[in-house]
Write an enzyme that holds these catalytic residues in place. Structure first.
Site, PDB file in Angstrom:
ATOM      1  N   ARG A 284       0.860  -1.183   0.000  1.00 42.17           N
ATOM      2  CA  ARG A 284       0.000   0.000   0.000  1.00 42.17           C
ATOM      3  C   ARG A 284       0.897   1.234   0.000  1.00 42.17           C
ATOM      4  O   ARG A 284       1.909   1.286   0.694  1.00 42.17           O
ATOM      5  CB  ARG A 284      -0.919   0.019   1.232  1.00 42.17           C
ATOM      6  CG  ARG A 284      -2.041  -1.006   1.197  1.00 42.17           C
ATOM      7  CD  ARG A 284      -3.075  -0.631   0.136  1.00 42.17           C
ATOM      8  NE  ARG A 284      -4.215  -1.533   0.135  1.00 42.17           N
ATOM      9  CZ  ARG A 284      -4.313  -2.614  -0.645  1.00 42.17           C
ATOM     10  NH1 ARG A 284      -3.306  -2.917  -1.456  1.00 42.17           N
ATOM     11  NH2 ARG A 284      -5.381  -3.374  -0.625  1.00 42.17           N
ATOM     12  N   GLU A 313      -3.439   7.563  -6.037  1.00 42.08           N
ATOM     13  CA  GLU A 313      -3.345   6.859  -7.306  1.00 42.08           C
ATOM     14  C   GLU A 313      -4.419   7.349  -8.275  1.00 42.08           C
ATOM     15  O   GLU A 313      -5.588   7.392  -7.915  1.00 42.08           O
ATOM     16  CB  GLU A 313      -3.476   5.353  -7.078  1.00 42.08           C
ATOM     17  CG  GLU A 313      -2.307   4.781  -6.279  1.00 42.08           C
ATOM     18  CD  GLU A 313      -2.368   3.263  -6.129  1.00 42.08           C
ATOM     19  OE1 GLU A 313      -3.388   2.654  -6.548  1.00 42.08           O
ATOM     20  OE2 GLU A 313      -1.416   2.690  -5.600  1.00 42.08           O
ATOM     21  N   HIS A 332       0.234   0.024 -10.209  1.00 40.36           N
ATOM     22  CA  HIS A 332      -0.549  -0.888  -9.361  1.00 40.36           C
ATOM     23  C   HIS A 332      -0.895  -2.178 -10.132  1.00 40.36           C
ATOM     24  O   HIS A 332      -2.066  -2.532 -10.297  1.00 40.36           O
ATOM     25  CB  HIS A 332      -1.820  -0.201  -8.860  1.00 40.36           C
ATOM     26  CG  HIS A 332      -2.321  -0.804  -7.567  1.00 40.36           C
ATOM     27  ND1 HIS A 332      -2.907  -0.056  -6.570  1.00 40.36           N
ATOM     28  CD2 HIS A 332      -2.329  -2.078  -7.110  1.00 40.36           C
ATOM     29  CE1 HIS A 332      -3.243  -0.844  -5.560  1.00 40.36           C
ATOM     30  NE2 HIS A 332      -2.907  -2.073  -5.881  1.00 40.36           N
TER      31      HIS A 332
END
Length: 594
Positions: A284, A313, A332
């Site tokens: 994370r 993000e 990601h």
């Protein structure tokens, strides 16, 4: 929005019937009839009677075909993607279940709009930040996730970033494509013989460790809940956090984002690392203070970083971290393999179908509704139970590993149901550094998965059965303690608490009796019992504008050793804690967050 619509018109000299299913789960009939041509048209809107024989599942984001096929065997499946919040609220009252990924926000308004029909929300993945768990529980909706299917994909991506960073693959690729040939500039470092520290030794962390061992790396890990025997089986040593970061050549992060892990890597922790350390993060974004990481890169403390996740993000295009020449980034992609996507689809579909069938899913992340009268009576004890668990686990020294916990309830009720209390103790023990949300549904399963054995003991007291409990005691065996005075005569960390006037109190630490409200946070000090100690510590905290809510001293005998428990509203600065530790009469102390 991917919706389907059908329409047809039946014609009759005196009747027109229009059928449409667009934007609705139930077909709607619009009947236009008149007896004579000169009469104005008359309309009657009729929805088909009754609910569908099968439950309806709304899939709001793309899901693998294997999962959809499984859902379609059991339910009516409505795949409607890219719904606006308003469209989602409109459709949800016609659905029994909802499946989302990370892009759809399931807010309180969604649960309110469901009118009580929504029974389960499935999050296709691990994180559930986009689901309002409190609202889900309030409206009696179960929330389930898919925590295991992404494991291998995330571990493989971590190893891919590790190798790519060490050999400057991304930078060299960009250089060659720009027409350059800079072999000397992109000399890398070898992985073999280097020490990799895995922070967070759960499913993904342990898989990364297995693969790193195969690359010839020396792997150590930090995780208070990792079973030592499982780590040994992989050939990994469990150590304290400070020891881990001090010896690391590479650090791979695999912890969830919680209040305890937020910005875990910061200026202070970077300063403790070996110069030239390299960091990989596929967990994370928020576990790293990104501004501090830029400073550490510029100072040469961190040689390189490889990041798949970010605090925001997508990150800003002008991000100094993203643009840094010694940072490798991906958008990601940890779970982005075809196999992982199909696995997640199947896992979440099975969980949703099971929940609709009334099964208690092992991946449930919120609690079922508790009868109001039970919750009202146990509410202060529920709070006490969770805070005792949080206190006890924070007293465990890093690297010890929590395996065996004994909970003792003293009550005059022989039939006291302790399931909720045990769940809250488990929540306090596990949740601060775990991505799992522990509750009545999944507490026992979660504890078992982490190798945590919780034994309950009851002391039956003489007294009025109107009072549910006299006290709760939590003991952790076979561990070392950060605060030696918390150890009982038999060698376990022991904390005990009671509820007084509706407020949870800490009443015992080890062999010392104390009395401090469990609000805010707590500082525990072992000291030589002498005049003025309360004033000295109080002045230090007052000088830092830290409000003391409660203070209590428990001692063996006058002028002997004593334990002082201090309740504080705010977290003291490192400087304030340092000053407390420098008081000559204070032999040890610990700060505990609640």
């Amino acid at each position: 929005m991917a919706t389907s619509s059908t329409a047809s018109t039946l014609r009759h000299p005196s009747l027109k019937l229009h059928f449409s299913s667009k934007g609705s789960i139930l077909p709607v009939f619009s009947v236009n009839f008149s007896c004579r041509k000169r009469d104005p048209p008359r309309f009657v809107i009729v929805a088909c009677g009754g609910l569908p024989s099968k439950p309806t599942v709304l899939v709001a984001e793309k899901l693998g075909s294997a999962g959809l096929d499984l859902l379609k065997e059991y339910a009516n499946v409505d795949c409607s993607y890219n719904l606006t919040p308003e469209e989602l609220r409109t459709k949800i009252s016609l659905c029994d279940a909802l499946i989302v990924r990370s892009g759809t926000k399931v807010s309180r308004e969604v649960f309110e709009s469901s009118g009580g029909r929504l029974k389960v929300v499935g999050r296709a993945g691990v994180g559930i930040d986009n689901v309002d768990l409190a609202a889900a529980t309030e409206f009696g909706c179960l929330v389930v996730n898919a925590p295991t299917a992404n494991t291998v994909a995330a571990a493989e991506h971590g190893i891919a970033l590790l190798a790519a960073m060490a050999r400057n693959v991304a930078q060299a690729d960009a250089s060659v494509k720009a027409g350059k040939w800079q072999r000397n500039k992109y000399v890398g470092v070898s992985l073999v013989g280097k020490t990799l520290v895995v922070l967070g030794f759960g499913k993904v962390g342990s898989e990364v460790a297995r693969r790193a061992k195969g690359l010839g790396m020396n792997v150590i890990a930090h995780d208070p809940y990792a079973p030592a025997d499982r780590a040994r089986a992989i050939g990994v040593e469990l150590v304290s956090f400070d020891e881990a970061i001090a010896v690391a050549d590479f650090i791979s992060l695999h912890m969830p984002l919680t209040p305890a892990t937020s910005k875990m890597l910061n200026d202070e922790t970077f300063a403790k690392m070996k110069k030239g350390v390299r960091i990989v993060n596929v967990a994370r974004g928020g576990v790293i203070d990104e501004e501090a990481l830029v400073r550490a890169l510029d100072a040469g403390i961190v040689a390189q970083a490889a990041l798949d996740v970010f605090t925001v993000e997508p990150p800003p295009t002008d991000s100094k971290l993203v643009q840094h020449e010694r940072v490798t980034v991906t958008p990601h992609l940890g779970a982005s393999t075809m196999e992982a996507q199909e696995g997640v689809a199947i896992e979440i579909a099975e969980a949703v179908v099971g929940a609709l069938n009334g099964e208690l899913a092992s991946t449930a992340v919120n609690a079922p509704m508790v009868p109001a009268e039970v919750l009202t009576e146990l509410k202060p004890f529920v709070e006490l139970a969770e805070k005792l668990g949080r206190l006890a686990v924070q007293l465990v020294a890093g690297g010890s590993g929590v395996k065996s916990v004994k909970v003792t309830y003293a009550s005059s009720r022989a039939d006291l149901d302790t399931r909720l209390l045990r769940a809250m103790i488990t929540k306090g023990l596990i949740e601060p550094i775990s991505s799992v949300f522990v509750n009545l549904v999944n507490a026992d399963y979660t504890a078992k998965q982490r190798g945590l054995r919780i034994v309950e003991e009851r002391i039956l007291l003489d007294g009025s059965p109107e009072d549910p409990l006299e006290f709760i005691q939590v003991q952790i065996a076979n561990v070392e303690s950060k605060f030696a005075s918390a150890m009982s005569d038999s060698g376990e960390i022991k904390v005990e608490g009671r509820v007084k006037d509706g407020v949870p109190h800490l009443t015992r630490v080890g062999t010392f009796e104390v009395d401090v409200t469990l609000e805010g946070s707590v500082i525990l000090c072992r000291q030589v019992d002498q005049p003025g100690m309360i004033g000295i510590v109080g002045n230090i905290l007052g000088g830092e504008n830290i409000n003391v809510s409660f203070m209590s001293v428990g001692r063996i005998a006058p002028r002997k050793h004593a334990v002082m428990a201090i309740g504080v509203d705010d977290e003291p600065s490192n400087e304030a804690l340092k000053k407390i530790g420098e008081v000559p009469a204070i032999e040890e102390f610990v700060f505990l967050k609640l």
